[in-house]
Scaffold this motif. Structure first.
Motif, mmCIF file in Angstrom:
data_model
loop_
_atom_site.group_PDB
_atom_site.id
_atom_site.type_symbol
_atom_site.label_atom_id
_atom_site.label_comp_id
_atom_site.label_asym_id
_atom_site.label_seq_id
_atom_site.Cartn_x
_atom_site.Cartn_y
_atom_site.Cartn_z
ATOM 1 N N LEU A 31 13.847 -0.553 -58.138
ATOM 2 C CA LEU A 31 13.513 0.810 -57.724
ATOM 3 C C LEU A 31 14.290 1.758 -58.608
ATOM 4 O O LEU A 31 15.468 1.512 -58.921
ATOM 5 C CB LEU A 31 13.868 1.059 -56.259
ATOM 6 C CG LEU A 31 13.082 0.296 -55.199
ATOM 7 C CD1 LEU A 31 13.632 0.591 -53.808
ATOM 8 C CD2 LEU A 31 11.596 0.629 -55.262
ATOM 9 N N GLY A 59 8.819 0.426 -60.112
ATOM 10 C CA GLY A 59 9.926 0.940 -59.320
ATOM 11 C C GLY A 59 9.977 2.442 -59.167
ATOM 12 O O GLY A 59 10.925 2.969 -58.585
ATOM 13 N N GLY A 63 7.457 -2.734 -56.642
ATOM 14 C CA GLY A 63 8.589 -2.257 -55.857
ATOM 15 C C GLY A 63 8.219 -1.795 -54.465
ATOM 16 O O GLY A 63 9.078 -1.296 -53.725
#
Length: 237
Positions: free
Chosen positions: A26, A218, A48
Motif C-alpha cells: 500500500l 497499492g 492491495g
C-alpha cells in the motif's frame, strides 16, 4: 463539531523489505468512509485491495500512517485492544462463508453472539432480517451459496457493529444470488446507518454501491466514482 468518519485511513503504507528491494503493498492511501455508506473497492489481483481491508479492520498494522475508527486511532493499541475494537465495532464477511458445518444456521449466529457476550435470543431476529428465518434449523450443507452468505451476514451483524468489512462476498455466487447479497448489504448500510466496505472483482457491484474506489499497485488510482450518495453519508477519498 462534525461527526468523524466511521473509517479513516491517513497516509497508510505497507512496506515489505528495505532499501532497493522494498515493496509497497500500500502506498500512501487516504480514504474516508462514512456511516450509512457502502463502498466497493476494485482493482486487479495483487493490487492491495484485501491488504487495505485488513488494515481498515485492524488485522494488519500499517508501516506508515494510521487508521482511525470513529475518530479513535489504532496506532499504539495492543493486539488485545485491537481485537476488542473489532469485536465490538466490526463485522466480517468472507468469500468462503466460514460457517461451522456441524452447527445449524441459528447456532452459527448464536456462537458469534456468545463471543460478543450477547444473548442467544438475538440470533433468530438476525436471520429473519436477512430473509432466512425459515431456514434457521438447517445445516450449511443443506443451504444454497446465497443462503450461506446470508447466514454469514447475519453472523456479521451479531452484536450490532457499525462497520461491516466484506472480502469478495459474491465471488462464489451466481449472478442472481450475488446481486441479491449486494442489495441486502446496500439496504443494511442505508437503513441501519452502517459503514460497509466491500472488496470485489465483480464489475456489476460498482453501480450498486454508493462509491467505487479503484486500487492498483497499492495506490488509489482515480477519483472515487459516486453513485448518488445521500448527503449525510458522503465521504471522499
Amino acid at each position: 463539531m462534525s461527526t468523524p468518519p466511521a473509517l479513516h485511513a491517513i497516509d497508510v503504507s505497507i512496506i515489505y523489505g528495505q532499501g532497493d528491494t522494498a515493496v509497497r503493498a500500500l502506498d500512501t492511501v487516504n480514504l474516508q468512509i462514512g456511516a450509512g455508506e457502502i463502498v466497493a473497492m476494485m482493482g486487479p489481483s495483487g493490487s492491495g485491495k484485501t491488504t487495505l481491508l485488513m488494515v481498515l479492520g485492524g488485522l494488519l498494522q500499517p508501516t506508515l500512517g494510521e487508521v482511525q475508527i470513529r475518530g479513535q486511532s489504532l496506532t499504539g493499541l495492543s493486539e488485545t485492544q485491537r481485537a476488542r475494537l473489532r469485536l465490538t465495532l466490526m463485522g466480517f464477511i468472507f468469500q468462503s462463508y466460514n460457517l461451522f458445518p456441524a452447527l445449524t444456521a441459528l447456532e452459527n449466529v448464536q456462537l458469534a453472539l456468545e463471543l460478543k457476550r450477547r444473548p442467544s435470543r438475538e440470533a433468530a431476529p438476525l436471520l429473519e432480517q436477512v430473509g432466512l428465518g425459515h431456514r434457521r434449523h438447517s445445516y450449511p450443507a443443506k443451504l444454497s451459496g446465497g443462503e450461506k452468505q446470508r447466514v454469514a451476514i447475519a453472523r456479521a451483524l451479531a452484536g450490532d457493529p457499525g462497520i461491516l468489512l466484506a472480502d469478495e462476498p459474491t465471488a462464489a455466487l451466481d449472478t442472481k444470488h450475488g446481486m441479491a447479497v449486494v442489495e441486502l448489504l446496500r439496504t443494511i448500510a442505508h437503513e441501519q446507518g452502517r459503514a460497509i466496505v466491500m472488496v470485489t472483482h465483480d464489475p456489476r457491484v460498482g453501480p450498486m454501491s454508493d462509491r467505487l474506489v479503484t486500487i492498483a499497485d497499492g495506490k488509489l488510482v482515480a477519483a472515487p466514482v459516486q453513485y448518488g450518495l445521500k448527503s449525510d453519508a458522503r465521504e471522499h477519498a
